[in-house]
Design a protein around this motif. Structure first.
Motif, short mmCIF file in Angstrom:
data_model
loop_
_atom_site.label_atom_id
_atom_site.label_comp_id
_atom_site.label_asym_id
_atom_site.label_seq_id
_atom_site.Cartn_x
_atom_site.Cartn_y
_atom_site.Cartn_z
N MET A 73 0.84 -1.12 -0.07
CA MET A 73 -0.02 -0.02 0.15
C MET A 73 0.87 1.45 -0.07
N ASP A 74 0.35 2.32 -0.43
CA ASP A 74 1.18 3.47 -0.35
C ASP A 74 1.03 4.30 0.92
N LYS A 75 0.01 4.08 1.59
CA LYS A 75 0.26 4.63 2.91
C LYS A 75 -0.51 3.69 4.04
N ILE A 76 -0.42 3.81 5.31
CA ILE A 76 -0.90 2.95 6.26
C ILE A 76 -2.49 3.21 6.12
N PRO A 77 -3.17 2.06 6.23
CA PRO A 77 -4.66 2.08 6.35
C PRO A 77 -5.21 2.72 7.47
N LYS A 78 -6.24 3.50 6.91
CA LYS A 78 -6.95 4.40 8.28
C LYS A 78 -8.26 4.18 8.14
N PRO A 79 -9.12 4.08 9.14
CA PRO A 79 -8.62 4.39 10.62
C PRO A 79 -8.17 3.12 11.24
N ASP A 80 -7.58 3.37 12.47
CA ASP A 80 -7.01 2.27 12.92
C ASP A 80 -7.84 0.86 13.24
N ASP A 81 -9.13 0.80 13.41
CA ASP A 81 -9.82 -0.16 13.43
C ASP A 81 -9.97 -0.95 12.15
N ALA A 82 -9.83 -0.25 11.02
CA ALA A 82 -9.84 -1.06 9.72
C ALA A 82 -8.32 -1.59 9.51
N ALA A 83 -7.40 -1.03 9.87
CA ALA A 83 -6.06 -1.52 9.79
C ALA A 83 -5.79 -2.93 10.82
N ASP A 84 -6.58 -2.60 11.85
CA ASP A 84 -6.56 -3.81 12.78
C ASP A 84 -7.15 -5.18 12.27
N ALA A 85 -8.36 -4.71 11.68
CA ALA A 85 -9.10 -5.81 11.08
C ALA A 85 -8.24 -6.55 9.81
N ILE A 86 -7.55 -5.81 9.14
CA ILE A 86 -6.64 -6.08 8.00
C ILE A 86 -5.59 -7.06 8.68
N ALA A 87 -4.89 -6.67 9.93
CA ALA A 87 -4.03 -7.50 10.48
C ALA A 87 -4.50 -8.77 11.15
N VAL A 88 -5.68 -8.52 11.29
CA VAL A 88 -6.47 -10.06 11.89
C VAL A 88 -6.33 -11.07 10.56
N ALA A 89 -6.88 -10.30 9.36
CA ALA A 89 -7.03 -11.25 8.37
C ALA A 89 -5.97 -11.87 7.83
N ILE A 90 -4.78 -10.96 7.95
CA ILE A 90 -3.13 -11.65 7.47
C ILE A 90 -2.75 -12.44 8.37
N CYS A 91 -3.27 -12.38 9.67
CA CYS A 91 -2.78 -13.55 10.81
C CYS A 91 -3.39 -14.86 10.45
N HIS A 92 -4.78 -14.68 10.05
CA HIS A 92 -5.20 -16.07 9.76
C HIS A 92 -5.03 -16.53 8.59
N GLY A 93 -4.41 -15.63 7.42
CA GLY A 93 -3.90 -16.52 6.15
C GLY A 93 -2.89 -17.02 6.64
N HIS A 94 -1.80 -16.64 7.33
CA HIS A 94 -0.47 -17.38 7.81
C HIS A 94 -0.93 -18.46 8.68
N SER A 95 -1.84 -18.35 9.60
CA SER A 95 -2.12 -19.37 10.61
C SER A 95 -2.80 -20.38 9.96
N TYR A 96 -3.78 -20.34 9.34
CA TYR A 96 -4.66 -21.26 8.75
C TYR A 96 -3.82 -22.29 7.77
N LYS A 97 -2.97 -21.39 7.09
CA LYS A 97 -2.11 -22.35 6.14
C LYS A 97 -1.13 -23.09 6.98
N ILE A 98 -0.70 -22.88 7.91
CA ILE A 98 0.11 -23.53 8.93
C ILE A 98 -0.69 -24.52 9.87
N ASN A 99 -1.50 -24.11 10.14
CA ASN A 99 -2.35 -25.14 10.90
C ASN A 99 -3.07 -26.21 9.85
N SER A 100 -3.16 -26.04 8.80
CA SER A 100 -3.78 -27.06 7.70
C SER A 100 -2.58 -28.08 7.46
#
Length: 162
Positions: A132-159
């Motif tokens: 991305m060109d800049k940090i996503p705003k607001p913070d709550d949206a950025a947090d939701a993106i981070a949760v989805a990234i965490c799931h992508g990484h974790s689900y693959k590993i757990n599978s």
């Protein structure tokens, strides 16, 4: 896989839609669902339900990743956030989605590599991971993106280990 990331809240509920294929994330959409402070709680929850349902209908994610409740000192806030989180859990069950829940420590560890990372570090890594060109705003949206990234990484590993 398409992931709906949720950072629950009654005043501001962050959301993100990410596609994850191979080792690459693609940001589809992100934002927040807001409710007025003076609105009755049950109407706020209904509004969050309706808007989240619209997102699920529009984007058809197979997975939902929700941040666990972080309880600090305000029990009233914790209860209302927990109720908003319950709305997401209900929708995932109704839509037969794969549901995962992650603590803030797990999200930080997955995105930054350090479980005690500062919010700004997580936001910077989200920006880098998604090119991305800049940090996503607001913070709550950025947090939701981070949760989805965490799931992508974790689900693959757990599978792999099932």
């Amino acid at each position: 896989m398409r992931i709906l990331g949720i950072d629950p809240g009654t005043a501001i509920c962050g959301f993100s839609i990410l596609d994850y294929e191979g080792n690459h994330f693609k940001l589809v959409d992100f934002g927040v669902i807001t409710t007025p402070a003076k609105m009755d709680l049950e109407k706020r929850l209904l509004h969050i339900y309706d808007k989240t349902h619209e997102l699920i209908t529009k984007y058809e994610p197979e997975h939902m990743a929700v941040e666990d409740l972080f309880f600090n000192n305000n029990a009233k806030t914790a209860l209302s956030v927990g109720q908003a989180r319950g709305v997401s859990l209900l929708l995932s069950a109704q839509k037969n989605m794969i549901l995962a829940s992650y603590t803030p420590l797990q999200v930080k560890q997955s995105v930054v590599g350090y479980g005690r990372a500062e919010k700004r570090q997580v936001q910077e890594m989200v920006k880098i991971i998604l090119k991305m060109d800049k940090i996503p705003k607001p913070d709550d949206a950025a947090d939701a993106i981070a949760v989805a990234i965490c799931h992508g990484h974790s689900y693959k590993i757990n599978s792999i280990y099932k």
